[in-house]
Design an enzyme around this catalytic site. Structure first.
Site, mmCIF file in Angstrom:
data_model
loop_
_atom_site.group_PDB
_atom_site.id
_atom_site.type_symbol
_atom_site.label_atom_id
_atom_site.label_comp_id
_atom_site.label_asym_id
_atom_site.label_seq_id
_atom_site.Cartn_x
_atom_site.Cartn_y
_atom_site.Cartn_z
ATOM 1 N N CYS A 12 0.833 -0.814 -0.032
ATOM 2 C CA CYS A 12 -0.254 0.155 0.260
ATOM 3 C C CYS A 12 0.485 1.475 -0.019
ATOM 4 C CB CYS A 12 -1.133 -0.373 1.445
ATOM 5 S SG CYS A 12 -1.404 -1.373 1.262
ATOM 6 N N ASN A 112 0.066 0.731 5.625
ATOM 7 C CA ASN A 112 1.243 0.063 5.186
ATOM 8 C C ASN A 112 1.765 -0.951 5.545
ATOM 9 O OD1 ASN A 112 2.676 -0.581 2.597
ATOM 10 N ND2 ASN A 112 3.781 1.028 2.576
ATOM 11 N N GLY A 113 1.529 -2.144 5.042
ATOM 12 C CA GLY A 113 2.452 -3.458 5.622
ATOM 13 C C GLY A 113 1.346 -4.559 6.006
#
Ligand code: AMP
Ligand code: SF4
Length: 469
Positions: A12, A112-113
């Protein structure tokens, strides 16, 4: 089991801004420049000091937002997200930022991740009575924050982030504050910038700063928690930083060439990888070509080092989404066909060196070798500017399951045969590490290389380890 875990995988992009009169518009432009990090869904949440305003949707940034919807997102603070989901997770309720309402105030979150202990935490929270609405890791963190005993929200966030294992760059927005945290290994990039009028901005990649007229200040440190309010910005640690392990794939494939990660420009790193590739595996040929867009820099590096001219042997149709988005192998193959064409005038009768950044399943290379031969190339030498990907990623990059990874089961010679190339070489891990040249000590110079080596920088949760075997 693995399917479940992959269902939550996300590659993302996140963007945040605090203290700008046009916050929603800045978020829009920032997210647009991060669109390569995810095309399946996007959202923006703004804060006006009293309440949060949200809009999320499936599709591209330009499809989800227009002037009217951006104007309706009032307030000087915003966070936004672009999402790339793997199979199973592409529904609106998983599109971020997630927005939680409570009596003590609203909280929006963008992540994100990928967390490796999300399932473990989820089971524990469910046993305590928590009810989940989405399949995303992010909601697990929301529940942790809610249940934490910390006195302030900052303490509760710090407390929760300290319990997470895996990769994350998190943005949290309340009515009047923005919180930002990165995992202890710094697996995913997140940078801090500032606009001319003093607003703070955060983005997964620095290319988003250029587009909103912000200046890069620094990268967010692993294990750091930043809080931004009208009083300014404060920094503390939610945990001691562990061994640095920035995702190598960010440099190899994922990030935009104009982005800078830990002081290293992605284009420069890729060019150096191309140069190293030539040093490690030279071959006689007439032209060098790169697979657009991510491999052009590496191909230029190879051409410069070898003295063989770089030529535009392949053209990409920009208006087709990334190959990986289409779920089945058949659709993927059709996708590749729609996306790339070979230039007959360039490759006809020529010995071609085709540089690509990575091989995952082998689909792209096979297809491109065929395209080049159909366009008259007499020889096709494939040079891959990363080591063979043999292990799955549990940190949010969709490098597929072990069974699908061609290099997990096949030798280089078998892969060469399968993709139909005259020769095939991968960059060594040492070559990759030296080319990227990160400003850190140690064998891997602060990089994660687990998908090449199988040595994961974090512990892996029980479920993941089981499925790895
Ligand atoms: P494959 O066709 O499965 O071998 O995939 C390799 C191609 O996909 C290369 O051209 C890469 O540029 C690109 N690629 C590598 N890693 C990823 C990823 N995690 N997501 C999407 N595309 C990728
Ligand atoms: Fe990046 Fe590979 Fe590490 Fe995943 S395993 S974070 S793709 S280097």
């Amino acid at each position: 089991m693995l399917y479940d875990i992959r269902g939550m995988n996300e590659e993302c992009g996140v963007f945040g801004v605090f203290g700008h009169i046009e916050a929603s518009h800045l978020a829009y432009y920032g997210l647009h420049s991060l669109q390569h990090r995810g095309q399946e869904g996007t959202g923006i949440v703004t804060a006006d000091g009293e309440r949060l305003h949200a809009k999320r949707g499936l599709g591209l940034v330009t499809e989800v937002f227009d002037e009217t919807s951006l104007d309706a997102l009032t307030g000087n603070h915003a966070i936004g997200h672009v999402r790339y989901s793997t199979a199973g997770g592409n529904t609106l309720e998983n599109v971020q930022p997630l927005h939680f309402k409570s009596l003590t105030g609203d909280l929006a979150m963008a992540h994100n991740g990928n967390l490796v202990n999300a399932n473990e935490l989820k089971h524990m929270l469910e046993a305590e009575g928590a009810i989940f609405q989405t399949t995303s890791d992010t909601e697990v963190v929301a529940h942790l924050i809610k249940r934490s005993r910390g006195n302030s929200l900052k303490e509760r966030i710090a407390d929760s982030l300290a319990r997470l294992v895996g990769a994350f760059a998190f943005l949290f927005l309340t009515e009047d504050a923005l919180y930002v945290g990165v995992d202890v290994h710094g697996l995913r990039p997140l940078s801090l910038g500032q606009t001319e009028d003093g607003a703070y901005v955060f983005a997964s990649e620095t290319c988003a700063f250029d587009v909103v007229g912000a200046t890069y200040v620094r990268d967010v440190e692993p294990g750091e928690l930043l809080m931004v309010t009208n009083e300014g910005i404060t920094s503390e640690r939610f945990s001691e930083a562990a061994v640095r392990a920035m995702c190598s794939m960010e440099y190899i494939y994922f990030s935009r060439p104009d982005s800078i990660i830990d002081g290293i420009n992605v284009h420069t790193a890729r060019k150096a990888m191309g140069k190293k590739m030539f040093e490690e595996a030279p071959v006689e040929a007439d032209v060098v070509t790169g697979v657009p867009d991510s491999s052009i820099s590496a191909a230029i590096g190879y051409a410069e080092a070898s003295g063989i001219p770089y030529e535009m042997g392949l053209i990409k149709n920009r208006y087709v989404g990334r190959t990986f988005i289409q779920p089945s192998q058949e659709l993927r193959e059709r996708g590749v066909k729609m996306k790339l064409s070979a230039l007959r005038g360039v490759v006809n009768g020529k010995r071609v060196i085709m540089v690509d950044d990575s091989i995952v399943r082998g689909t792209t290379s096979r297809r491109i070798v065929t395209l080049l031969r159909e366009a008259g190339a007499t020889e096709v030498h494939v040079r891959i500017t990363s080591p063979p990907i043999k292990h799955p990623c549990y940190y949010g990059i969709d490098t597929s399951t072990k069974e699908e990874l061609i290099a997990a089961t096949k030798s280089i010679e078998e892969i060469r045969e399968e993709i139909g190339a005259d020769s095939l070489a991968f960059l060594t891990l040492d070559g990759t590490v030296e080319a990227i040249d990160r400003p850190f000590e140690g064998a891997l110079r602060g990089q994660c290389a687990a998908c090449f080596t199988g040595l994961y920088p974090t512990e892996l949760a029980e479920l993941v380890t089981e499925t790895k075997a």
